[in-house]
Design a protein around this motif. Structure first.
Motif, PDB file in Angstrom:
ATOM      1  N   MET A   1     -12.342   3.207 -18.786  1.00 12.29           N
ATOM      2  CA  MET A   1     -13.214   2.729 -19.827  1.00 12.29           C
ATOM      3  C   MET A   1     -12.390   2.120 -20.966  1.00 12.29           C
ATOM      4  O   MET A   1     -12.766   1.088 -21.509  1.00 12.29           O
ATOM      5  CB  MET A   1     -14.071   3.878 -20.340  1.00 12.29           C
ATOM      6  CG  MET A   1     -15.154   3.463 -21.275  1.00 12.29           C
ATOM      7  SD  MET A   1     -16.348   4.745 -21.626  1.00 12.29           S
ATOM      8  CE  MET A   1     -15.505   5.665 -22.856  1.00 12.29           C
ATOM      9  N   ILE A   2     -11.271   2.729 -21.303  1.00  9.46           N
ATOM     10  CA  ILE A   2     -10.426   2.202 -22.379  1.00  9.46           C
ATOM     11  C   ILE A   2      -9.812   0.871 -21.970  1.00  9.46           C
ATOM     12  O   ILE A   2      -9.762  -0.080 -22.763  1.00  9.46           O
ATOM     13  CB  ILE A   2      -9.339   3.220 -22.755  1.00  9.46           C
ATOM     14  CG1 ILE A   2      -9.980   4.442 -23.391  1.00  9.46           C
ATOM     15  CG2 ILE A   2      -8.319   2.610 -23.702  1.00  9.46           C
ATOM     16  CD1 ILE A   2      -9.038   5.589 -23.607  1.00  9.46           C
ATOM     17  N   LEU A   3      -9.361   0.766 -20.739  1.00  9.07           N
ATOM     18  CA  LEU A   3      -8.745  -0.476 -20.258  1.00  9.07           C
ATOM     19  C   LEU A   3      -9.748  -1.625 -20.278  1.00  9.07           C
ATOM     20  O   LEU A   3      -9.447  -2.721 -20.768  1.00  9.07           O
ATOM     21  CB  LEU A   3      -8.200  -0.280 -18.845  1.00  9.07           C
ATOM     22  CG  LEU A   3      -7.608  -1.520 -18.188  1.00  9.07           C
ATOM     23  CD1 LEU A   3      -6.375  -1.969 -18.956  1.00  9.07           C
ATOM     24  CD2 LEU A   3      -7.259  -1.238 -16.748  1.00  9.07           C
ATOM     25  N   ILE A  44     -20.481  -5.285 -26.777  1.00 16.41           N
ATOM     26  CA  ILE A  44     -20.356  -5.101 -25.330  1.00 16.41           C
ATOM     27  C   ILE A  44     -19.629  -3.799 -25.019  1.00 16.41           C
ATOM     28  O   ILE A  44     -20.013  -3.055 -24.113  1.00 16.41           O
ATOM     29  CB  ILE A  44     -19.653  -6.310 -24.694  1.00 16.41           C
ATOM     30  CG1 ILE A  44     -20.560  -7.531 -24.781  1.00 16.41           C
ATOM     31  CG2 ILE A  44     -19.259  -6.026 -23.258  1.00 16.41           C
ATOM     32  CD1 ILE A  44     -19.885  -8.833 -24.390  1.00 16.41           C
ATOM     33  N   MET A  45     -18.583  -3.487 -25.786  1.00 17.69           N
ATOM     34  CA  MET A  45     -17.849  -2.239 -25.561  1.00 17.69           C
ATOM     35  C   MET A  45     -18.730  -1.025 -25.838  1.00 17.69           C
ATOM     36  O   MET A  45     -18.644  -0.018 -25.127  1.00 17.69           O
ATOM     37  CB  MET A  45     -16.597  -2.181 -26.437  1.00 17.69           C
ATOM     38  CG  MET A  45     -15.511  -3.092 -25.955  1.00 17.69           C
ATOM     39  SD  MET A  45     -13.908  -2.960 -26.772  1.00 17.69           S
ATOM     40  CE  MET A  45     -14.258  -2.530 -28.434  1.00 17.69           C
ATOM     41  N   TRP A  49     -19.647   1.871 -23.215  1.00 18.49           N
ATOM     42  CA  TRP A  49     -19.431   3.282 -23.517  1.00 18.49           C
ATOM     43  C   TRP A  49     -20.702   4.097 -23.289  1.00 18.49           C
ATOM     44  O   TRP A  49     -20.663   5.159 -22.692  1.00 18.49           O
ATOM     45  CB  TRP A  49     -18.956   3.429 -24.954  1.00 18.49           C
ATOM     46  CG  TRP A  49     -18.738   4.848 -25.357  1.00 18.49           C
ATOM     47  CD1 TRP A  49     -17.728   5.668 -24.957  1.00 18.49           C
ATOM     48  CD2 TRP A  49     -19.567   5.627 -26.205  1.00 18.49           C
ATOM     49  NE1 TRP A  49     -17.874   6.900 -25.521  1.00 18.49           N
ATOM     50  CE2 TRP A  49     -18.999   6.901 -26.292  1.00 18.49           C
ATOM     51  CE3 TRP A  49     -20.739   5.362 -26.910  1.00 18.49           C
ATOM     52  CZ2 TRP A  49     -19.569   7.911 -27.056  1.00 18.49           C
ATOM     53  CZ3 TRP A  49     -21.293   6.376 -27.668  1.00 18.49           C
ATOM     54  CH2 TRP A  49     -20.716   7.633 -27.737  1.00 18.49           C
ATOM     55  N   ARG A  50     -21.831   3.577 -23.739  1.00 16.28           N
ATOM     56  CA  ARG A  50     -23.106   4.290 -23.558  1.00 16.28           C
ATOM     57  C   ARG A  50     -23.436   4.458 -22.079  1.00 16.28           C
ATOM     58  O   ARG A  50     -23.870   5.527 -21.655  1.00 16.28           O
ATOM     59  CB  ARG A  50     -24.227   3.548 -24.261  1.00 16.28           C
ATOM     60  CG  ARG A  50     -24.160   3.655 -25.747  1.00 16.28           C
ATOM     61  CD  ARG A  50     -25.302   2.916 -26.407  1.00 16.28           C
ATOM     62  NE  ARG A  50     -25.150   2.935 -27.850  1.00 16.28           N
ATOM     63  CZ  ARG A  50     -25.467   1.938 -28.642  1.00 16.28           C
ATOM     64  NH1 ARG A  50     -25.975   0.830 -28.124  1.00 16.28           N
ATOM     65  NH2 ARG A  50     -25.294   2.026 -29.935  1.00 16.28           N
ATOM     66  N   ARG A  51     -23.250   3.415 -21.293  1.00 18.91           N
ATOM     67  CA  ARG A  51     -23.528   3.520 -19.859  1.00 18.91           C
ATOM     68  C   ARG A  51     -22.560   4.467 -19.169  1.00 18.91           C
ATOM     69  O   ARG A  51     -22.950   5.228 -18.287  1.00 18.91           O
ATOM     70  CB  ARG A  51     -23.458   2.148 -19.202  1.00 18.91           C
ATOM     71  CG  ARG A  51     -24.611   1.266 -19.582  1.00 18.91           C
ATOM     72  CD  ARG A  51     -24.528  -0.067 -18.891  1.00 18.91           C
ATOM     73  NE  ARG A  51     -25.631  -0.918 -19.291  1.00 18.91           N
ATOM     74  CZ  ARG A  51     -25.860  -2.093 -18.783  1.00 18.91           C
ATOM     75  NH1 ARG A  51     -25.059  -2.571 -17.856  1.00 18.91           N
ATOM     76  NH2 ARG A  51     -26.875  -2.814 -19.200  1.00 18.91           N
ATOM     77  N   SER A  52     -21.291   4.429 -19.566  1.00 21.41           N
ATOM     78  CA  SER A  52     -20.309   5.303 -18.950  1.00 21.41           C
ATOM     79  C   SER A  52     -20.588   6.761 -19.258  1.00 21.41           C
ATOM     80  O   SER A  52     -20.485   7.627 -18.383  1.00 21.41           O
ATOM     81  CB  SER A  52     -18.903   4.949 -19.445  1.00 21.41           C
ATOM     82  OG  SER A  52     -18.560   3.640 -19.078  1.00 21.41           O
ATOM     83  N   VAL A  53     -20.956   7.055 -20.506  1.00 16.02           N
ATOM     84  CA  VAL A  53     -21.261   8.434 -20.886  1.00 16.02           C
ATOM     85  C   VAL A  53     -22.548   8.907 -20.234  1.00 16.02           C
ATOM     86  O   VAL A  53     -22.684  10.084 -19.901  1.00 16.02           O
ATOM     87  CB  VAL A  53     -21.315   8.549 -22.435  1.00 16.02           C
ATOM     88  CG1 VAL A  53     -21.828   9.904 -22.869  1.00 16.02           C
ATOM     89  CG2 VAL A  53     -19.937   8.310 -23.020  1.00 16.02           C
ATOM     90  N   ALA A  54     -23.492   8.004 -20.020  1.00 14.49           N
ATOM     91  CA  ALA A  54     -24.739   8.391 -19.349  1.00 14.49           C
ATOM     92  C   ALA A  54     -24.485   8.787 -17.889  1.00 14.49           C
ATOM     93  O   ALA A  54     -25.112   9.711 -17.367  1.00 14.49           O
ATOM     94  CB  ALA A  54     -25.743   7.249 -19.409  1.00 14.49           C
ATOM     95  N   ILE A  55     -23.539   8.111 -17.247  1.00 13.75           N
ATOM     96  CA  ILE A  55     -23.237   8.417 -15.846  1.00 13.75           C
ATOM     97  C   ILE A  55     -22.354   9.652 -15.731  1.00 13.75           C
ATOM     98  O   ILE A  55     -22.594  10.532 -14.924  1.00 13.75           O
ATOM     99  CB  ILE A  55     -22.553   7.206 -15.173  1.00 13.75           C
ATOM    100  CG1 ILE A  55     -23.559   6.078 -15.089  1.00 13.75           C
ATOM    101  CG2 ILE A  55     -22.021   7.568 -13.806  1.00 13.75           C
ATOM    102  CD1 ILE A  55     -22.955   4.757 -14.642  1.00 13.75           C
TER     103      ILE A  55
END
Length: 60
Positions: A1-3, A44-45, A49-55
């Motif tokens: 996610m950071i990359l 966009i970031m 982040w929101r989508r990544s944390v939701a998954i």
């Protein structure tokens, strides 16, 4: 996610610089475009982040 977030932000800054250089708009307009595209990149970031944390939540 950071990359991926770093790449999105870098592409946003480079796009502002490239568009201003392509149309020969000058330095002040170049900086304004970099800021505008950077804000778009931050948006966009945050979505990423929101989508990544939701998954995959960071905490349980």
């Amino acid at each position: 996610m950071i990359l991926i977030g770093t790449e999105v932000f870098g592409i946003a800054v480079a796009a502002g610089w490239a568009v201003a250089g392509l149309f020969e708009l000058g330095d002040p307009v170049s900086y304004v475009l970099m800021v505008l595209f950077s804000l778009l990149g931050v948006y966009i970031m945050l979505g990423l982040w929101r989508r990544s944390v939701a998954i995959e939540p960071l905490t349980e």
